[in-house]
Design an enzyme around this catalytic site. Structure first.
Site, PDB file in Angstrom:
ATOM      1  N   GLU A 100       0.842  -1.201   0.000  1.00  0.00           N
ATOM      2  CA  GLU A 100       0.000   0.000   0.000  1.00  0.00           C
ATOM      3  C   GLU A 100       0.872   1.245   0.000  1.00  0.00           C
ATOM      4  OE1 GLU A 100      -3.244  -0.289   2.916  1.00  0.00           O
ATOM      5  OE2 GLU A 100      -3.088   1.869   3.217  1.00  0.00           O
TER       6      GLU A 100
ATOM      7  N   ASP B 127       0.236   5.333   0.551  1.00  0.00           N
ATOM      8  CA  ASP B 127      -0.850   6.201   1.036  1.00  0.00           C
ATOM      9  C   ASP B 127      -0.570   7.682   1.077  1.00  0.00           C
ATOM     10  OD1 ASP B 127      -2.514   4.142   2.055  1.00  0.00           O
ATOM     11  OD2 ASP B 127      -1.265   3.994   3.838  1.00  0.00           O
TER      12      ASP B 127
ATOM     13  N   GLU C 215      -2.945  10.539   3.057  1.00  0.00           N
ATOM     14  CA  GLU C 215      -4.176  10.770   3.830  1.00  0.00           C
ATOM     15  C   GLU C 215      -4.151  12.222   4.276  1.00  0.00           C
ATOM     16  OE1 GLU C 215      -5.749   6.745   5.989  1.00  0.00           O
ATOM     17  OE2 GLU C 215      -4.147   7.824   6.993  1.00  0.00           O
TER      18      GLU C 215
END
Ligand SMILES: *[C@@H]1O[C@H](CO)[C@@H](O)[C@H](O)[C@H]1NC(C)=O
Length: 274
Positions: free
Chosen positions: A98, A100, A102
């Site tokens: 993953e 990311d 955010e």
């Protein structure tokens, strides 16, 4: 140059990677929140909303194995405290990979935090956090991921903010064997997002809205040979990019797991030497 080799070269480049430009209908599925997520302007725009009963989200139809992906995002304006807008690549399964971004909302006028992380073979814990040098709610800004076998580069409006290098030679797993989809969602995270959870969502300001546009992706799939693309072979930053990265790290980075000595009393993870 003869016409024939020229033609062969062009067709080789075209067939080796997949360039997708800005149509949310063609490239994405709404997967959460029903009509809280909307595709607008003939597929040029997408909007996610969050209200007291649900957030919303979308994901790419395709899976990619490496790519250079740009997305424009305009984050929730005004009082966005307690909301999180997540934008990431992920594979599936318990040993998933993953990458990311955010975005942790805040009270009006207080800064968003841009949180980043990299998971390989199910292991994350590689957080770096930043403030931004602009108001991410006033306009669209481009958030990009360049993911190739050598490195993962996060950038914002063309300014690199983080590079995660392949450190397999140091025994660190690197995301390179699992295809990933693009995901994004807007959700209630007021138990941790803003000032560590102290500031809750003000539901009188709902619905909260994040907008997306100008999606562009040059990607590879498991079956295509991407190695002719210049971004695919890039191993290091150009010196102008390196200077920008250092400017961001000096002025806007607010957390780096690689300098959190309380968290790693026995020594930092191996990739932190890079
Ligand atoms: C919100 O604003 C406060 C005060 O400026 C700051 O400490 C915090 O890092 C900001 N961002 C988040 C997501 O809490």
């Amino acid at each position: 140059m003869d016409l024939l080799p020229c033609f062969l070269l062009v067709s080789l480049v075209l067939s080796s990677s997949h360039l997708v430009s800005a149509n949310f209908y063609n490239d994405f599925d709404i997967t959460w929140g029903n009509d809280r997520a909307k595709i607008l302007d003939n597929g040029q725009r997408l909007q996610l909303t969050l209200d007291q009963s649900s957030g919303s989200g979308f994901q790419s139809k395709n899976e990619y194995l490496f790519g250079k992906i740009d997305m424009q995002i305009k984050l929730v304006p005004g009082n966005s405290a307690g909301t999180v807008t997540a934008y990431y690549l992920s594979s599936q399964g318990d040993k998933h990979n993953e990458i990311d971004f955010e975005f942790l909302g805040n009270l009006s006028g207080d800064p968003y935090i841009m949180h980043t992380n990299v998971f390989s073979q199910g292991k994350g814990g590689r957080e770096q956090q930043f403030y931004l040098w602009f108001d991410p709610t006033a306009d669209f800004h481009t958030y990009s991921l360049l993911w190739n076998p050598q490195q993962i580069m996060f950038s914002v409006d063309g300014t690199p903010v983080r590079v995660f290098k392949n450190s397999e030679d140091l025994g660190v797993a690197y995301p390179k064997n699992q295809a990933m989809r693009i995901y994004s969602s807007l959700w209630n995270a007021d138990n941790w997002a803003t000032r560590g959870g102290a500031v809750k969502i003000d539901w009188s300001k709902s619905p909260f809205v994040a907008s997306y546009g100008n999606f562009k992706a040059e990607t590879c799939s498991a079956s295509s040979d991407c190695s002719v693309n210049s971004w695919y072979g890039a191993e290091a930053l150009e010196s102008s990019e390196q200077q920008k990265l250092e400017w961001v790290r000096e002025n806007y980075m607010i957390y780096n797991y690689c300098s959190d000595s309380k968290r790693f009393p026995q020594g930092f993870p191996a990739e932190c030497t890079r």
